[in-house]
Design an enzyme around this catalytic site. Structure first.
Site, PDB file in Angstrom:
ATOM      1  N   GLN A  77      -2.807 -10.616 -32.943  1.00  0.00           N
ATOM      2  CA  GLN A  77      -1.935 -11.573 -33.621  1.00  0.00           C
ATOM      3  C   GLN A  77      -2.199 -12.999 -33.152  1.00  0.00           C
ATOM      4  O   GLN A  77      -2.076 -13.949 -33.927  1.00  0.00           O
ATOM      5  CB  GLN A  77      -0.471 -11.226 -33.387  1.00  0.00           C
ATOM      6  CG  GLN A  77      -0.057  -9.935 -34.045  1.00  0.00           C
ATOM      7  CD  GLN A  77      -0.424  -9.913 -35.526  1.00  0.00           C
ATOM      8  OE1 GLN A  77       0.170 -10.607 -36.331  1.00  0.00           O
ATOM      9  NE2 GLN A  77      -1.427  -9.107 -35.886  1.00  0.00           N
ATOM     10  N   HIS A 118      -4.540 -15.169 -35.238  1.00  0.00           N
ATOM     11  CA  HIS A 118      -4.120 -15.673 -36.548  1.00  0.00           C
ATOM     12  C   HIS A 118      -3.977 -17.188 -36.565  1.00  0.00           C
ATOM     13  O   HIS A 118      -4.420 -17.854 -37.490  1.00  0.00           O
ATOM     14  CB  HIS A 118      -2.767 -15.060 -36.934  1.00  0.00           C
ATOM     15  CG  HIS A 118      -2.875 -13.828 -37.754  1.00  0.00           C
ATOM     16  ND1 HIS A 118      -3.448 -13.804 -39.000  1.00  0.00           N
ATOM     17  CD2 HIS A 118      -2.458 -12.553 -37.511  1.00  0.00           C
ATOM     18  CE1 HIS A 118      -3.387 -12.569 -39.487  1.00  0.00           C
ATOM     19  NE2 HIS A 118      -2.799 -11.794 -38.597  1.00  0.00           N
ATOM     20  N   GLU A 126       8.692 -10.177 -36.334  1.00  0.00           N
ATOM     21  CA  GLU A 126       8.002  -9.761 -37.548  1.00  0.00           C
ATOM     22  C   GLU A 126       7.399  -8.368 -37.336  1.00  0.00           C
ATOM     23  O   GLU A 126       7.601  -7.460 -38.139  1.00  0.00           O
ATOM     24  CB  GLU A 126       6.909 -10.773 -37.877  1.00  0.00           C
ATOM     25  CG  GLU A 126       6.078 -10.419 -39.085  1.00  0.00           C
ATOM     26  CD  GLU A 126       4.891 -11.360 -39.260  1.00  0.00           C
ATOM     27  OE1 GLU A 126       4.324 -11.380 -40.367  1.00  0.00           O
ATOM     28  OE2 GLU A 126       4.518 -12.068 -38.297  1.00  0.00           O
ATOM     29  N   HIS A 127       6.617  -8.212 -36.263  1.00  0.00           N
ATOM     30  CA  HIS A 127       6.008  -6.925 -35.923  1.00  0.00           C
ATOM     31  C   HIS A 127       6.530  -6.480 -34.561  1.00  0.00           C
ATOM     32  O   HIS A 127       6.498  -7.257 -33.603  1.00  0.00           O
ATOM     33  CB  HIS A 127       4.487  -7.045 -35.821  1.00  0.00           C
ATOM     34  CG  HIS A 127       3.829  -7.642 -37.021  1.00  0.00           C
ATOM     35  ND1 HIS A 127       3.377  -8.955 -37.048  1.00  0.00           N
ATOM     36  CD2 HIS A 127       3.547  -7.118 -38.237  1.00  0.00           C
ATOM     37  CE1 HIS A 127       2.835  -9.200 -38.225  1.00  0.00           C
ATOM     38  NE2 HIS A 127       2.924  -8.107 -38.966  1.00  0.00           N
ATOM     39  N   ASP A 143      -1.187  -4.017 -41.177  1.00  0.00           N
ATOM     40  CA  ASP A 143      -1.755  -5.167 -41.882  1.00  0.00           C
ATOM     41  C   ASP A 143      -2.631  -4.748 -43.051  1.00  0.00           C
ATOM     42  O   ASP A 143      -2.679  -5.422 -44.080  1.00  0.00           O
ATOM     43  CB  ASP A 143      -2.607  -6.011 -40.918  1.00  0.00           C
ATOM     44  CG  ASP A 143      -1.826  -7.140 -40.287  1.00  0.00           C
ATOM     45  OD1 ASP A 143      -0.658  -7.334 -40.648  1.00  0.00           O
ATOM     46  OD2 ASP A 143      -2.395  -7.829 -39.414  1.00  0.00           O
ATOM     47  N   HIS A 175      41.578 -16.760 -69.747  1.00  0.00           N
ATOM     48  CA  HIS A 175      41.039 -15.430 -69.463  1.00  0.00           C
ATOM     49  C   HIS A 175      42.048 -14.356 -69.890  1.00  0.00           C
ATOM     50  O   HIS A 175      41.695 -13.360 -70.521  1.00  0.00           O
ATOM     51  CB  HIS A 175      40.745 -15.278 -67.971  1.00  0.00           C
ATOM     52  CG  HIS A 175      39.486 -15.958 -67.520  1.00  0.00           C
ATOM     53  ND1 HIS A 175      39.291 -17.303 -67.637  1.00  0.00           N
ATOM     54  CD2 HIS A 175      38.362 -15.450 -66.936  1.00  0.00           C
ATOM     55  CE1 HIS A 175      38.111 -17.621 -67.140  1.00  0.00           C
ATOM     56  NE2 HIS A 175      37.513 -16.511 -66.716  1.00  0.00           N
TER      57      HIS A 175
END
Length: 430
Positions: A255, A258, A323-324, A357, A416
């Site tokens: 990671q 990235h 996230e992970h 992934d 109404h």
């Protein structure tokens, strides 16, 4: 640069001042200027912005059929085989998410239900620049197609020669998508949101991107729908003495490569394991292909957090809402219910994050920046709308009329109430 080892208390103090570049308002001025340029100048504005930010003069904004044909000759057969296997797995998983319209007659004369309708037009942003992401094509397009979306466009940054990655083109072609724009950054989001002479306006924009892309999605939201405002990638690994430090280090670096702002966390109750993992990260970095990026990530957002026990480890995980999340611990399946906030959970020493992934099937477009506290991975459900269906017979409405009118008048909405009572007063009218 060694991976910093800190205590849980130190991490809590750091977390109190945590922020990401994607949330910085200083992006807004540039992003709003880009959006304004695209809205006013259309294709010519996009070409000007592409020249300014990508250094590329793109005469034709749309990928041609000839370029698709060339791409099919440029990719390896091993890639074609792998991408087809991944497509099968991703399709099988997401097919389970397909929703159907439903209706029920709760009482005689009362039919209620929900009509599920696909979104008509979707734009997918596929990042470029530091890497090529054919997997992003699959993860975003497959659930859209399963939902029944008829019009799918892709926008992705052009390379230095003005071309699009052949791997992205082959992945798109495999799914029957042939409308691809050579546009990146905030200008791509603006073009998809508002349309130009070439770019078709869409109803929803999905897909990850850099901070400018994320900020642009935030600004166009409301004029179009978006999936989420994604930040840099994140991984959090809970490790105990059953974890292999070599595996943990490799997974953290998967990671870190990235982005310089990617977050890499490891949580352990063992100071010895912490030291071994830090050593392995440093050792593996020596031969790492994307060393500069990974080192910056480790320096900026890399931490090994030493906790008192496993319970505190889970508390820190839920604070991060990663996230992970990888659980490289003893009996991990039995402990999944301790996790309340995470985008994707990988269980055991042989379920590394890259499995998700690319290949396993669940979506890799996941909530970041702690938004897993309230949001979910991208899925088929993100590409449909739900309309409520209500049908009352005449008798059913008469039976409920006084209750409805009472509630309306309580709120001071006499019109109404009148809408109901006028029907009761004319009960015998056709």
């Amino acid at each position: 640069m060694e991976l910093k080892i800190i205590s849980a208390e130190q991490f809590r103090l750091e977390r109190a001042t945590f922020h990401t570049n994607a949330d910085e308002p200083h992006f807004d001025k540039s992003v709003l200027e880009i959006i304004d340029t695209v809205r006013k100048e259309g294709d010519s504005g996009i070409r000007q912005l592409t020249q300014q930010f990508d250094g590329v003069d793109v005469a034709e904004l749309t990928v041609t059929m000839e370029e698709f044909a060339v791409a099919s000759q440029q990719v390896e057969q091993d890639f074609v085989k792998a991408i087809r296997q991944a497509e099968e797995n991703i399709t099988a998983f997401h097919r389970c998410q397909v929703e159907q319209s439903w209706f029920t007659e709760s009482q005689p004369g009362i039919v209620l239900g929900q009509k599920v309708t696909p979104i008509e037009k979707v734009g997918i942003y596929v990042p470029g620049g530091k890497a090529s992401y054919p997997s992003t094509v699959l993860m975003n397009a497959i659930p859209a197609k399963l939902a029944g979306v008829k019009s799918i466009s892709i926008s992705t940054p052009p390379g230095p020669d003005g071309s699009v990655s052949p791997y992205v083109l082959v992945a798109a072609s495999m799914l029957g998508i042939n409308r691809i724009y050579k546009i990146g950054g905030a200008q791509a989001i603006a073009a998809l949101a508002y349309g130009t002479e070439t770019v078709e306006k869409v109803d929803k924009i999905v897909g990850p991107g850099n901070a400018y892309v994320a900020r642009a999605k935030k600004w166009v939201y409301g004029d179009v729908a978006i999936d989420m405002i994604a930040g840099p990638s994140e991984i959090c690994i809970v490790a105990d003495e059953t974890a292999n430090p070599k595996f943990v280090a490799a997974d953290l670096l998967s990671q870190a490569e990235h982005d310089e702002e990617a977050s890499t966390y490891c949580i352990t109750a063992s100071p010895t394991i912490a030291k071994n993992i830090a050593f392995e990260v440093q050792h593996q970095l020596k031969e790492f292909e994307r060393k500069d990026i990974a080192q910056a990530s480790i320096r900026n957002k890399g931490r090994i957090i030493v906790v008192k026990n496993e319970q505190e480890a889970f508390e820190i995980v839920n604070m991060i809402a990663p996230e992970h999340l990888q659980l490289m611990i003893n009996n991990p399946t039995d402990k999944v219910m301790n996790i309340h906030h995470a985008g994707a959970i990988f269980i055991g020493n042989y379920s590394p994050e890259p499995l998700g992934d690319y290949f396993a099937g669940p979506n890799h477009t996941l909530p970041t920046n702690g938004t897993a506290r309230f949001s979910s991975p991208l899925g088929v459900y993100d590409f449909v709308k739900r309309s409520s269906i209500i049908h009352y017979s005449k008798k059913a409405l008469m039976d409920a009329s006084e209750s409805i009118a009472c509630l309306a008048e309580t709120e001071g909405l006499h019109g109404h109430a009148n809408s109901i009572r006028i029907r009761k007063e004319n009960e015998y009218a056709k």
